[in-house]
Design an enzyme around this catalytic site. Structure first.
Site, PDB file in Angstrom:
ATOM      1  N   ASP A 179      -9.657  -4.552  -6.209  1.00 37.06           N
ATOM      2  CA  ASP A 179      -9.142  -3.799  -5.055  1.00 37.06           C
ATOM      3  C   ASP A 179      -9.695  -2.377  -5.161  1.00 37.06           C
ATOM      4  OD1 ASP A 179      -7.685  -2.332  -3.211  1.00 37.06           O
ATOM      5  OD2 ASP A 179      -5.722  -3.010  -3.908  1.00 37.06           O
TER       6      ASP A 179
ATOM      7  N   SER B 113       0.843  -1.200   0.000  1.00 28.42           N
ATOM      8  CA  SER B 113       0.000   0.000   0.000  1.00 28.42           C
ATOM      9  C   SER B 113       0.883   1.257   0.000  1.00 28.42           C
ATOM     10  CB  SER B 113      -0.923  -0.077   1.221  1.00 28.42           C
ATOM     11  OG  SER B 113      -1.944   0.869   1.129  1.00 28.42           O
TER      12      SER B 113
ATOM     13  N   HIS C 153      -7.525  -5.198  -0.557  1.00 29.89           N
ATOM     14  CA  HIS C 153      -6.297  -4.415  -0.643  1.00 29.89           C
ATOM     15  C   HIS C 153      -5.135  -5.118   0.063  1.00 29.89           C
ATOM     16  CE1 HIS C 153      -4.048  -0.830  -1.368  1.00 29.89           C
ATOM     17  NE2 HIS C 153      -3.875  -0.551  -0.086  1.00 29.89           N
TER      18      HIS C 153
END
Lengths: 419, 267
Positions: free
Chosen positions: B217, B95, B245
């Site tokens: 996602d 991320s 995610h």
């Protein structure tokens, strides 16, 4: 006596098995309980796809079962902020812990309105421990959210009030201390002030001002109490000392004037007294760069000043007599004379310094202060206050009182260019 | 303070193995990697850490100014590398940490052997033709709801609202054992994360890079993975058949496999 054969009267022991009303409750099927429970139920596949949802939640959201089951994911029902929160916090924690509870989210109903909810999910696993599906309960949190908002507003209001108070306190505090010390020819001077609380005006004070060309007065002290009364008293003490010094600069008579002024204000509810060191200094031949400084010092109930010799010796100066100022009719303040040679210094402090607790719980104390002072031999006044301030900041929460420092030093003769 | 204690660095795995550094994203801490670490540890020296403000990092080291930009976090990564003398690092960033790795690898490329970007996004907000997946208003909504404490731990939130910083134990037992976050820091981290724009940095990456994305996602949608892949010269792209995610949790085997095969392919 045995009463085993007696029939139990329903009114004595609540509802007996077989009571008609109780049977009606038993007919409340699991199915009906699921559909019309007072909370929302939702089962999803691991990817969040809605597999089952109860009537209660459908009613809250205004969707039909067909619109959601097999078509939408749980995250689709959330606001955008909620979706991000779900992906970054909720879903990972659910996977790691197998359950997650009491999370505040907002659902978006079919008509676009938002429903604040508290969400709890558990991960149902198969016999081999593999996760199979996610079960979620949803509680209506509108009332709770409204209550939380109220609390939040009250908190913000309180924060604003506190800020206002702190601004007021710091302004008042500044007005009670000299904005900057004047330059004294032939000497270096520095002060430091630590306020224990941002919410209260401190009770320590100091000042340094000129009386005549080569004569200066200085004082440092501590009034009893804190806050508004202490601020009022500090103001009175400061202006009395300044005015008295200009009238008759004899240090003992200056403290007599202060004593009388405080006694005049005395009331049992607000005892007005303070500790103070008051001194007069004369710089010999101030134009000649550096020379000796003659000091006459008097004190009332205050810890001794420290003379820090250029040689490394530390001499506490304790004017004799000297009871608290503002308590006795005849306090008998006495004076003591001190001569500072080049390289010598005088350090005045309040008891916030010596009564601070060190991280190990011991008081800092007079002996440690004298040890510290010995290391400051020959230091310039600003370096002296800075070194002590560094020690003070090392105490952290152990420093719980206001502390004032005033340092006066005579610079050593500048070394000759040839040597 | 040492970087090791400030960032709660945990070393595990094969002592003389190649170094794999795992960096968690917004919302959690190094626990995020618990399903992939055991397999990686067989072959690699695994370096785990918590960003300052997350997990068991030193919260007192957090400064609003330093961590208002991803550079502050990239600086921490480099400090850890220097302090532990890590070389030839395979950096795996999840991320927002994917971009933190990109920034660190641009500053000290010699330090890194490879970059693995797990569900990366160089910019979350749409901009002209660029589709980050969120409108500015969406992100504002997230930040606003975080600011006003309307999202998140309702239970743990109560002590926060009630203002009991002096009695942290009131909140302690209510919070989760994983992914502890200080709400104030989490708000700032969300702002730093979701308002970042690192699109222009991608082309500066010189380290061999693998981009791993999920088929579905909401935070880093497929067009974003494709953008990152297209911008980083010579990068590879792997799309996992996974939802969400956090594929290291939802598809740990596939994620581990992708990391291992790229990391162990030494050229």
């Amino acid at each position: 006596m045995c009463d085993g054969g007696r029939t139990v009267n329903p009114t004595e022991s609540g509802l007996p098995i077989g009571d008609a009303r109780f049977s009606a409750l038993l007919e409340d099927s699991a199915e009906d309980l699921y559909e019309h429970a007072p909370c929302g139920y939702l089962s999803t596949l691991l990817d969040g796809q809605i597999a089952k949802i109860n009537t209660t939640l459908l009613t809250w959201l205004g969707y039909t079962r067909e619109e959601l089951v097999g078509r939408r994911r749980f995250a689709d029902l959330l606001t955008v902020g909620g979706k991000l929160y779900h992906e970054t916090h909720f879903a990972p924690l659910l996977r790691m812990q197998g359950q997650i509870g009491g999370v505040a989210l907002e659902l978006r109903a079919a008509d676009g309105t938002r429903l604040p909810v508290l969400v709890t999910s558990t991960l149902k696993t198969g016999a081999d421990g593999e996760p199979l599906l996610i079960r979620t309960t949803v509680f209506d949190a509108r009332d709770r959210r409204a209550y939380e908002r109220e609390l939040l507003h009250a908190r913000q209001e309180a924060d604003r009030e506190r800020e206002r108070l702190q601004r007021l306190v710091s302004t008042l505090q500044r007005s009670l201390l000299p904005p900057a010390l004047p330059a004294v020819p032939g000497m270096e001077v520095a002060a430091y002030y630590h306020t224990a609380s941002a919410d209260q005006v401190g009770g320590d004070f100091y000042d340094l001002f000129r009386l005549a060309d080569d004569r200066w007065a200085f004082f440092l002290g501590d009034v009893c109490g804190k806050g508004a009364e202490a601020a009022a008293m500090t103001s009175l003490v400061r202006y009395t000392l300044r005015a008295a010094a200009h009238g008759d600069p004899d240090p003992a008579r200056v403290l007599d004037s202060l004593n009388e002024a405080l006694l005049a204000e005395y009331s049992p509810a607000f005892p007005f007294y303070c500790t103070v060191l008051f001194g007069l200094l004369t710089v010999a031949a101030p134009g000649a760069g550096t020379g000796t400084v003659e000091i006459t010092l008097t004190g009332g109930g205050h810890p001794p000043a420290l003379v820090i010799r250029g040689s490394g010796a530390v001499e506490p100066v304790h004017p004799a007599g000297g009871l608290l100022v503002g308590l006795m009719r005849k306090p008998n303040f006495a004076t003591v004379a001190v001569r500072l040679e080049p390289g010598d210094g005088l350090l005045l402090y309040t008891d916030g310094l010596t009564e601070a607790r060190m991280p190990d719980g011991d008081l800092f104390g007079d002996d440690r202060l004298e040890e510290l002072a010995a290391t400051l031999s020959g230091a310039r006044a600003p370096d002296m206050t800075e070194a002590v301030a560094r020690v003070l900041s090392g105490f952290g929460p152990g420093l719980n009182d206001d502390t004032a420092l005033l340092a006066l030093t005579v610079p050593s003769s500048p070394p000759k260019a040839s040597s | 303070m040492s970087a090791r204690s400030r960032n709660n660095v945990v070393l595990t795995g094969k002592e003389d193995g190649p170094v794999v550094m795992l960096a968690h994203g917004f919302g959690c801490d190094q626990n995020m990697w618990r399903l992939v670490t055991p397999t990686l540890a067989e072959e690699f020296r695994v370096v785990l850490f918590d960003h300052v403000g997350a997990g068991r990092s030193d919260l007192s080291a957090w400064q609003a100014e330093r961590y208002a930009a991803l550079d502050g976090y990239a600086d921490d990564v480099l400090r850890i590398c220097r302090e532990l003398d890590l070389r030839q690092v395979v950096f795996v960033g999840h991320s927002v940490s994917a971009m933190i790795g990109v920034l660190a690898a641009i500053r000290e490329p010699e330090r890194f052997a490879k970059l693995i970007l797990l569900t990366p996004s160089p910019r979350y907000v749409d901009d002209g033709d660029y589709r980050g997946g969120f409108s500015r208003a969406d992100i504002e909504e997230l930040l606003e709801s975080l600011d006003s404490n309307y999202l998140g731990w309702s239970a743990a939130m109560a002590p926060v609202i009630m203002g009991n910083p002096d009695r942290p134990e009131l909140g302690e037992e209510l919070t989760n054992s994983f992914c502890r976050t200080d709400p104030r820091i989490a708000r700032a981290f969300a702002r730093t994360t979701f308002l970042s724009d690192n699109r222009a940095d991608l082309a500066k990456v010189t380290v061999p890079t693998l981009v791993i994305e999920c088929a579905s996602d909401v935070i880093a949608p497929p067009q974003v993975g494709a953008f990152v892949h297209a911008q980083i010269p010579g990068s590879l792209l792997v799309t996992l058949d996974a939802t969400g995610h956090c594929p290291q949790l939802s598809a740990p085997e596939a994620t581990t496999q992708a990391i291992v095969s790229f990391a162990s392919d030494w050229r």
